[in-house]
Design a protein around this motif. Structure first.
Motif, PDB file in Angstrom:
ATOM      1  N   GLY A 178     -56.213 -80.269 -69.438  1.00  0.00           N
ATOM      2  CA  GLY A 178     -55.786 -81.796 -69.649  1.00  0.00           C
ATOM      3  C   GLY A 178     -54.292 -81.693 -69.364  1.00  0.00           C
ATOM      4  N   GLY A 179     -53.695 -80.572 -68.606  1.00  0.00           N
ATOM      5  CA  GLY A 179     -52.201 -80.674 -68.257  1.00  0.00           C
ATOM      6  C   GLY A 179     -51.698 -81.336 -67.202  1.00  0.00           C
ATOM      7  N   LEU A 180     -51.804 -82.950 -67.167  1.00  0.00           N
ATOM      8  CA  LEU A 180     -51.500 -83.663 -66.145  1.00  0.00           C
ATOM      9  C   LEU A 180     -50.137 -84.338 -66.410  1.00  0.00           C
ATOM     10  CD1 LEU A 180     -54.968 -85.164 -65.655  1.00  0.00           C
ATOM     11  CD2 LEU A 180     -53.874 -83.776 -64.121  1.00  0.00           C
ATOM     12  N   ALA A 181     -49.738 -84.011 -67.456  1.00  0.00           N
ATOM     13  CA  ALA A 181     -48.322 -84.772 -67.858  1.00  0.00           C
ATOM     14  C   ALA A 181     -47.209 -83.723 -67.903  1.00  0.00           C
ATOM     15  CB  ALA A 181     -48.531 -85.585 -69.112  1.00  0.00           C
ATOM     16  N   ALA A 182     -45.978 -84.276 -67.674  1.00  0.00           N
ATOM     17  CA  ALA A 182     -44.633 -83.354 -67.867  1.00  0.00           C
ATOM     18  C   ALA A 182     -44.788 -82.536 -69.440  1.00  0.00           C
ATOM     19  CB  ALA A 182     -43.554 -84.138 -67.797  1.00  0.00           C
ATOM     20  N   GLY A 183     -44.577 -81.376 -69.455  1.00  0.00           N
ATOM     21  CA  GLY A 183     -44.441 -80.809 -70.628  1.00  0.00           C
ATOM     22  C   GLY A 183     -45.693 -79.751 -71.106  1.00  0.00           C
ATOM     23  N   ASP A 184     -47.033 -80.500 -70.518  1.00  0.00           N
ATOM     24  CA  ASP A 184     -48.135 -79.651 -70.723  1.00  0.00           C
ATOM     25  C   ASP A 184     -47.667 -78.161 -70.156  1.00  0.00           C
ATOM     26  OD1 ASP A 184     -49.122 -81.940 -71.835  1.00  0.00           O
ATOM     27  OD2 ASP A 184     -50.226 -82.520 -69.900  1.00  0.00           O
ATOM     28  N   PHE A 185     -48.591 -77.190 -70.990  1.00  0.00           N
ATOM     29  CA  PHE A 185     -48.400 -75.785 -70.835  1.00  0.00           C
ATOM     30  C   PHE A 185     -49.537 -74.901 -70.812  1.00  0.00           C
ATOM     31  CE2 PHE A 185     -46.385 -71.946 -72.762  1.00  0.00           C
ATOM     32  CZ  PHE A 185     -46.304 -71.326 -71.312  1.00  0.00           C
ATOM     33  N   LYS A 186     -50.074 -74.179 -70.037  1.00  0.00           N
ATOM     34  CA  LYS A 186     -51.130 -73.098 -70.150  1.00  0.00           C
ATOM     35  C   LYS A 186     -50.599 -71.854 -69.704  1.00  0.00           C
ATOM     36  CE  LYS A 186     -52.402 -71.941 -65.943  1.00  0.00           C
ATOM     37  NZ  LYS A 186     -52.898 -70.715 -65.273  1.00  0.00           N
ATOM     38  N   THR A 187     -51.606 -70.839 -70.217  1.00  0.00           N
ATOM     39  CA  THR A 187     -51.713 -69.391 -69.911  1.00  0.00           C
ATOM     40  C   THR A 187     -53.231 -69.093 -69.379  1.00  0.00           C
ATOM     41  OG1 THR A 187     -49.706 -69.178 -71.059  1.00  0.00           O
ATOM     42  CG2 THR A 187     -51.006 -67.188 -70.431  1.00  0.00           C
ATOM     43  N   THR A 188     -53.384 -68.544 -68.495  1.00  0.00           N
ATOM     44  CA  THR A 188     -54.538 -68.109 -68.047  1.00  0.00           C
ATOM     45  C   THR A 188     -54.927 -66.565 -68.218  1.00  0.00           C
ATOM     46  OG1 THR A 188     -55.188 -69.808 -66.529  1.00  0.00           O
ATOM     47  CG2 THR A 188     -56.293 -67.818 -66.097  1.00  0.00           C
ATOM     48  N   PHE A 189     -55.597 -66.107 -69.023  1.00  0.00           N
ATOM     49  CA  PHE A 189     -55.714 -64.661 -69.160  1.00  0.00           C
ATOM     50  C   PHE A 189     -56.969 -64.138 -68.294  1.00  0.00           C
ATOM     51  CE2 PHE A 189     -53.437 -66.080 -72.895  1.00  0.00           C
ATOM     52  CZ  PHE A 189     -52.897 -64.858 -73.321  1.00  0.00           C
ATOM     53  N   GLY A 190     -56.477 -63.813 -66.995  1.00  0.00           N
ATOM     54  CA  GLY A 190     -57.590 -63.426 -66.239  1.00  0.00           C
ATOM     55  C   GLY A 190     -57.333 -61.916 -65.734  1.00  0.00           C
ATOM     56  N   THR A 191     -57.616 -61.591 -64.426  1.00  0.00           N
ATOM     57  CA  THR A 191     -57.348 -59.990 -64.095  1.00  0.00           C
ATOM     58  C   THR A 191     -55.759 -59.870 -63.990  1.00  0.00           C
ATOM     59  OG1 THR A 191     -59.167 -60.277 -62.579  1.00  0.00           O
ATOM     60  CG2 THR A 191     -57.543 -58.734 -61.950  1.00  0.00           C
ATOM     61  N   ASP A 192     -55.157 -61.175 -63.624  1.00  0.00           N
ATOM     62  CA  ASP A 192     -53.683 -61.177 -63.960  1.00  0.00           C
ATOM     63  C   ASP A 192     -53.485 -62.194 -65.151  1.00  0.00           C
ATOM     64  OD1 ASP A 192     -54.744 -63.165 -62.364  1.00  0.00           O
ATOM     65  OD2 ASP A 192     -53.935 -62.348 -60.521  1.00  0.00           O
ATOM     66  N   SER A 193     -52.315 -62.713 -65.111  1.00  0.00           N
ATOM     67  CA  SER A 193     -51.869 -63.690 -66.144  1.00  0.00           C
ATOM     68  C   SER A 193     -50.856 -64.505 -65.573  1.00  0.00           C
ATOM     69  CB  SER A 193     -51.189 -62.940 -67.498  1.00  0.00           C
ATOM     70  OG  SER A 193     -51.366 -63.900 -68.491  1.00  0.00           O
ATOM     71  N   PHE A 194     -50.933 -65.736 -65.799  1.00  0.00           N
ATOM     72  CA  PHE A 194     -50.389 -66.764 -65.180  1.00  0.00           C
ATOM     73  C   PHE A 194     -49.857 -67.987 -66.308  1.00  0.00           C
ATOM     74  CE2 PHE A 194     -52.444 -65.077 -61.270  1.00  0.00           C
ATOM     75  CZ  PHE A 194     -51.304 -64.936 -60.335  1.00  0.00           C
ATOM     76  N   LEU A 195     -48.771 -68.242 -66.221  1.00  0.00           N
ATOM     77  CA  LEU A 195     -48.160 -69.326 -66.947  1.00  0.00           C
ATOM     78  C   LEU A 195     -47.622 -70.484 -66.263  1.00  0.00           C
ATOM     79  CD1 LEU A 195     -47.576 -66.328 -68.475  1.00  0.00           C
ATOM     80  CD2 LEU A 195     -46.057 -67.897 -69.893  1.00  0.00           C
ATOM     81  N   LEU A 196     -48.119 -71.620 -66.665  1.00  0.00           N
ATOM     82  CA  LEU A 196     -47.763 -72.824 -65.604  1.00  0.00           C
ATOM     83  C   LEU A 196     -47.268 -73.940 -66.628  1.00  0.00           C
ATOM     84  CD1 LEU A 196     -47.917 -73.140 -62.645  1.00  0.00           C
ATOM     85  CD2 LEU A 196     -49.935 -74.300 -62.796  1.00  0.00           C
ATOM     86  N   LEU A 197     -46.187 -74.580 -66.462  1.00  0.00           N
ATOM     87  CA  LEU A 197     -45.668 -75.558 -67.205  1.00  0.00           C
ATOM     88  C   LEU A 197     -45.315 -76.828 -66.165  1.00  0.00           C
ATOM     89  CD1 LEU A 197     -44.166 -76.752 -69.821  1.00  0.00           C
ATOM     90  CD2 LEU A 197     -42.023 -75.768 -68.973  1.00  0.00           C
ATOM     91  N   ASN A 198     -46.190 -77.965 -66.381  1.00  0.00           N
ATOM     92  CA  ASN A 198     -46.020 -79.154 -65.695  1.00  0.00           C
ATOM     93  C   ASN A 198     -44.432 -79.829 -65.988  1.00  0.00           C
ATOM     94  OD1 ASN A 198     -46.080 -81.759 -64.607  1.00  0.00           O
ATOM     95  ND2 ASN A 198     -48.322 -81.699 -65.026  1.00  0.00           N
ATOM     96  N   THR A 199     -43.440 -79.997 -64.948  1.00  0.00           N
ATOM     97  CA  THR A 199     -42.477 -80.565 -65.289  1.00  0.00           C
ATOM     98  C   THR A 199     -42.177 -81.921 -64.910  1.00  0.00           C
ATOM     99  OG1 THR A 199     -41.641 -79.504 -63.230  1.00  0.00           O
ATOM    100  CG2 THR A 199     -41.234 -78.126 -65.315  1.00  0.00           C
ATOM    101  N   GLY A 200     -43.267 -82.448 -64.350  1.00  0.00           N
ATOM    102  CA  GLY A 200     -43.415 -83.695 -63.988  1.00  0.00           C
ATOM    103  C   GLY A 200     -42.824 -83.906 -62.690  1.00  0.00           C
TER     104      GLY A 200
END
Length: 495
Positions: A251-273
């Motif tokens: 649901g991270g379609l707006a500025a400020g939305d933040f997720k971390t994916t715990f897969g083989t690697d790990s990725f953090l993504l912050l929507n800055t708009g």
């Protein structure tokens, strides 16, 4: 009457997953096929395009055979990013093995370029750093090391494509050879402000803009599947790189939305708009997807070893019978007994970007047990993410009090609590953790008009993990982690 459904094709690093979703984004059917990786030399990682596409065909046929797949409205594609193939756009075939994002063969070339003005050009236009992780030096290597490839490119017989474009070309039987901005932004060839391929960057790496696929919006028209392949035509209406798709799936379609994916690697993504944010601490500026389906800005932190640490504990050390047992084994001891694992098996990603760093297990004594090392492995995942969350807070001045998580390792309750504790953040885990595929289905549904706009999208319930460590204890733990990383960077992990 059949209910409308959506299909997501998720082409990862080791396999393809195809899922059928209803319009509430609940999974109805799932098919999976692994495909092999090739390691022809130390530091080299390759894929065979035919094996990826065979996995796509098999999983898509299996899902289409499901009774509830009678009225599929659209397909969404999401994929491992940065991996690149040299395609024959007419024959629909890859001319060479694809060079995978994990491949480090161009590390020396990246070091050479960092000492020139190229570093500023790349950073300014693309938001990325000069690292072998990204696609441009992979393409440059293929051109320099494949006889007659350049001549073939000049004759219009080659397109350099990421995995999404490979799949789209295959599904449309060469009718469409296109990528989207989120994948293009990971190549080091795409101007993320003008949203187009950059001729100066292409010249830097020895290629022409015409040798790259068309860039279409992530929510858009990518053609239709072929009746020859699947006995019916289905429109392809959504494409995004896996991490951006996971942000959409959360649901991270707006500025400020933040997720971390715990897969083989790990990725953090912050929507800055709509506002581009550039990092001075090793985070990447990249493109994500906004509520209108068009490109928006994001900050990303990339951790090369996430769930792969658990795989290493299981496969190389024999410390675990299976990945799921890591939680039980780690919980059998109250702490790591002073052990810290710095998992620089393939170098370190953000914020260090050191491809030459090597892993180390520090602090072991005669009293160290397998359980201590396993717990240190889980903590290493949480420490790396916590360090990047610290940087995001510092560089954006945003409070960042909660993070939505997904990926296979997010099912580990102990790891989620560690993450909440070490980052001082509430961790929200949806009931369905396959956010990457869900994001691709969501994009396809928006493109097909299943929902009128982003405000109508369904939401999912989630589990919540609250931080339990005090601020001083958290700061002390993080200082210990950074000291361990500093030792690895100083010594190279003993190599």
């Amino acid at each position: 009457m059949a209910q409308p459904t959506l299909i997501a094709i998720d082409a990862g690093t080791t396999g393809v997953t195809c899922l059928l979703f209803d319009t509430q984004l609940r999974p109805l059917a799932r098919a999976y096929r692994e495909f092999p990786q090739s390691f022809p030399q130390p530091g080299w990682v390759e894929h065979d395009a035919g094996e990826i596409l065979a996995a796509v065909d098999e999983t898509l046929r299996e899902v289409l055979a499901h009774p509830e797949a009678a009225d599929v409205r659209a397909i969404g594609v999401t994929n491992q990013r940065e991996t690149v193939f040299a395609l024959d756009p007419g024959a629909g075939e890859a001319l060479l093995p694809g060079i995978v994002w994990q491949d480090r063969r161009t590390a020396a070339r990246c070091r050479e370029l960092r000492a020139t003005d190229a570093l500023g050009l790349v950073r300014g236009r693309t938001g990325l750093l000069l690292d072998p992780y990204f696609s441009a030096t992979k393409i440059e290597w293929l051109l320099a090391n494949t006889p007659h490839l350049r001549e073939r490119c000049e004759g219009g017989g080659v397109v350099f494509a990421t995995v999404d474009a490979l799949i789209v070309q295959h599904l449309t039987e060469q009718d469409v050879v296109a990528t989207d901005p989120t994948n293009a932004s990971r190549t080091m060839l795409f101007d993320i402000d003008r949203k187009q391929w950059d001729p100066e960057l292409c010249a830097l790496f020895g290629l022409e803009v015409d040798w790259l696929p068309e860039v279409r919006p992530s929510v858009g028209d990518f053609g239709v599947t072929s009746r020859f392949l699947f006995d019916r035509e289905i429109p392809i209406r959504g494409v995004a790189g896996d991490q951006q798709a996971a942000l959409v799936g959360q649901g991270g379609l707006a500025a400020g939305d933040f997720k971390t994916t715990f897969g083989t690697d790990s990725f953090l993504l912050l929507n800055t708009g709509a506002e581009r944010r550039d990092s001075e601490s090793g985070l990447l500026t990249t493109l994500a997807v906004g509520a209108d389906g068009k490109a928006t800005y994001a900050l990303e932190g990339s951790v090369f070893m996430g769930g792969a640490i658990v795989q290493w504990l299981r496969d190389q050390l024999g410390a675990l019978p299976d990945a799921a047992s890591s939680e039980v084994v780690a919980a059998s001891v109250p702490d790591t007994g002073g052990v810290t694992l710095v998992p620089a098996f393939t170098g370190l990603g953000a914020p260090y970007w050191d491809p030459d760093a090597r892993a180390a297990v520090l602090g072991m004594t005669r009293g160290t047990t397998t359980a201590h090392v396993v717990r240190a492995g889980l903590e290493a995942i949480a420490f790396q993410n916590a360090e990047l969350i610290e940087l995001l807070r510092a560089e954006t001045a945003a409070p960042i009090n909660e993070v939505r998580v997904d990926g296979g390792a997010s099912a580990n309750d102990l790891l989620m609590q560690m993450q909440a504790d070490l980052a001082g953040i509430a961790v929200l885990r949806p009931s369905e953790v396959e956010a990457t595929a869900r994001g691709a289905a969501l994009l396809a549904g928006l493109g097909a008009g299943v929902w009128p706009d982003a405000s109508s999208l369904p939401t999912l319930p989630f589990d919540r993990f609250e931080p339990a460590l005090s601020a001083p204890e958290r700061a002390s733990r993080m200082a210990g982690w950074k000291a361990a990383v500093a030792r690895v960077l100083t010594t190279g992990g003993g190599h």
